[in-house]
Design an enzyme around this catalytic site. Structure first.
Site, short mmCIF file in Angstrom:
data_model
loop_
_atom_site.label_atom_id
_atom_site.label_comp_id
_atom_site.label_asym_id
_atom_site.label_seq_id
_atom_site.Cartn_x
_atom_site.Cartn_y
_atom_site.Cartn_z
N GLU A 277 0.88 -1.17 0.00
CA GLU A 277 0.00 0.00 0.00
C GLU A 277 0.91 1.22 0.00
O GLU A 277 1.55 1.53 1.02
CB GLU A 277 -0.89 0.00 1.26
CG GLU A 277 -1.79 -1.22 1.40
CD GLU A 277 -2.87 -1.29 0.34
OE1 GLU A 277 -3.17 -0.25 -0.29
OE2 GLU A 277 -3.40 -2.39 0.12
N CYS A 311 -1.86 9.23 2.52
CA CYS A 311 -1.56 8.76 1.16
C CYS A 311 -2.64 9.18 0.17
O CYS A 311 -2.36 9.30 -1.03
CB CYS A 311 -1.42 7.25 1.16
SG CYS A 311 -2.80 6.44 1.99
#
Ligand code: NAD
Length: 505
Positions: A277, A311
């Site tokens: 991720e 993110c």
């Protein structure tokens, strides 16, 4: 808080075996090394790393990284536990549900530790604890939904009366490596599904947020997780990371962090499986028919929550030319209201960056963008490790603020005229994690959602929103594999096929 801190100190028993040594007095400084087979152990290593609060620079902990031999012993313990000690489905489910309950009971105290560790505001930290509760709860429920399926096989499979059955088996030892920015919930997203699926776990939190990692390990032990199922090591990626990556006894790496480290992990792990991720420069669209108030309010939060260190922060906002002026005025007015400063105050909206050098990087990137033609319409000022929420317009698509991941409180607003031009601009990125689209036309929404090259699209919501129970993960350099308890459990299990010749039965 006192309860949690006492628990940490008291549970640190020292072992005398081989390299580990007894140094009780060091616990005053909150020394952390490793958690192995149900005990906190202080390494015999001499090298120390002090960790400081990003806001007030108070010392939080001293890390002593395990030696090579200690790491090998810890990995051996995880492997042996996997092979010799199994938890029933009910036991796994109950332990994960109890962890959710403990998080709920201590929500406020845990949020304070998160603020101290990573400098996010108390509001953001409380929201993170709430999400971690959901992640544990959802993993507890998914334990009982690890389904396979059966199928009557075609004669070509060897018999005209064969049955095919699939079952899911745990991969073995899962190594969970987590970043600093969501130290609780992103650890929860790895540890909870890994345990739910029947694996053992080696956890390496970000060095900066080791105390939050320690806290989570203690909560799971208190919730009834037997020794050996969850071990933890502290330290930098550079030192302990490669020992973890090179050990073939570890079957799976679940990593959240930067694309650079993600690629390193992928290159090192060979035939073993990974879930990565990684970062992004998330795009968000405000079409001419959008609810401008909703879009502006949502996107200001999405750009500046956690000081932009998310993110899926809104990094690029594309606004249709018909409404650009109205949207920008509203966006700037709301940004001006944000309180910047002490993350511990309930009134603060934007806290510090994780360290001063990251704030200095913001200055450099904005300077570069301005020299390439961008205009600062708000912000652009640094004070120590604080960087003011900053709005840029007309940045060149090749400047770093547009094409790299900013990971800070800077947002770009760009104007578009037609949808084809928009789609090209949105997809012009090496990343592809999540996007947001604001429009009142469902056809436009679905059409854009299908044409954007990303892992997920939020309609009438910003890119930053992640539904913790849904599949989550990016494409391109934003990652490989999906998280979300059910989907992480699929990643962390092997799908085995069993066929049964039923002829004569
Ligand atoms: P980072 O990549 O520097 O570090 C992440 C973790 O990897 C840390 O625990 C670190 O110690 C470890 N590590 C570093 N080098 C290693 C090595 N050689 N071997 C093994 N482990 C190593 O990231 P960070 O600065 O902590 O976090 C910020 C990054 O994380 C951003 O790029 C952000 O986009 C990303 N992130 C992604 C998501 C997502 O869900 N996609 C969520 C949060 C953060």
């Amino acid at each position: 808080m006192e309860k949690l801190m006492n628990m940490n100190v008291n549970s640190k028993s020292m072992v005398s075996a081989n390299e580990a040594k007894v140094e009780k007095e060091m616990n005053i400084d909150n020394v952390i090394s490793m958690y192995k087979n149900g005990e906190w152990i202080i390494s015999a290593n001499d090298a120390r790393l002090d960790i400081y609060n990003p806001w007030n620079k108070e010392k939080l902990a001293t890390l002593i990284e395990p030696t090579f031999t200690e790491m090998k012993q810890l990995i051996k313990n995880s492997v042996e536990t996997f092979h010799t000690n199994k938890l029933s489905l009910n036991e796994r489910s109950e332990i994960l549900a109890m962890t959710a309950t403990l998080l709920k009971e201590r929500r406020k105290e845990i949020a304070v530790i998160i603020v101290e560790d990573c400098g996010k505001t108390i509001k953001d930290a409380e929201a993170e604890v709430n999400r971690a509760i959901d992640t544990f709860q959802s993993s507890s429920e998914e334990v009982k939904r690890m389904y396979g399926y059966t199928e009557s096989l075609m004669p070509s499979a060897g018999s005209d009366s064969s049955l095919g059955i699939t079952i899911r088996e745990p991969v073995g030892v899962v190594c969970a490596i987590t970043p600093f920015n969501f130290p609780l919930n992103l650890a929860a997203h790895k540890i909870a599904p890994a345990l739910a699926a029947g694996n053992t776990v080696i956890f390496k939190p970000s060095e900066q947020t080791t105390r939050t990692g320690e806290l989570l390990v203690n909560l799971l032990a208190e919730a009834g997780l037997p020794k050996g199922f969850l071990n933890m090591v502290v330290g930098t990626g550079k030192n302990v990371g490669d020992i973890l990556l090179e050990d073939e006894r570890i079957n799976f790496y679940s990593f959240t962090g930067s694309a650079k480290v993600g690629l390193h992990i992928k290159n090192k792990s060979g035939f073993r499986r990974v879930a990565l991720e990684l970062g992004s420069n998330a795009p968000n669209v405000v079409h001419f028919d959008a609810d401008i108030k909703l879009a502006a309010e949502t996107l200001v939060k999405a750009a500046f929550a956690c000081a932009g260190q998310v993110c899926i922060s809104a990094q690029r906002i594309y606004v249709h030319s018909d409404i650009a002026q109205t949207f920008i005025e509203s966006f700037v007015a709301l940004t001006k209201k944000l309180q910047v400063g002490d993350p511990q105050l309930p009134t603060t909206d934007v806290g510090p960056l994780i360290n001063r050098s990251q704030a200095e990087r913001m200055e450099e990137w904005v300077k570069e963008a301005v020299s390439d033609g961008a205009e600062i319409i708000y912000g652009g000022k640094r004070t120590g490790s604080l960087y003011d929420p900053t709005i840029l317009i007309n940045a060149d698509s090749l400047s770093k603020v547009m094409c790299e991941e900013i990971f800070g409180p800077i947002v770009n607003i760009q104007v578009y005229n037609d949808l084809n031009q928009l789609i090209e601009m949105v997809n012009n990125s090496k990343y592809g994690l999540q996007a947001g689209v604001f429009t009142s036309n469902i056809h436009t929404a679905i059409s854009l959602a299908k044409r954007f090259k990303v892992g997920g699209v939020n309609i009438n919501n910003a890119s930053i929103s992640r539904a913790d129970s849904m599949p989550y993960g990016g494409i391109k350099q934003s990652g490989i594999g999906k998280e979300g308890p059910r989907f992480a459990m699929e990643e962390m299990t092997e799908l085995k096929v069993i066929t049964l010749n039923t002829k004569g039965i």
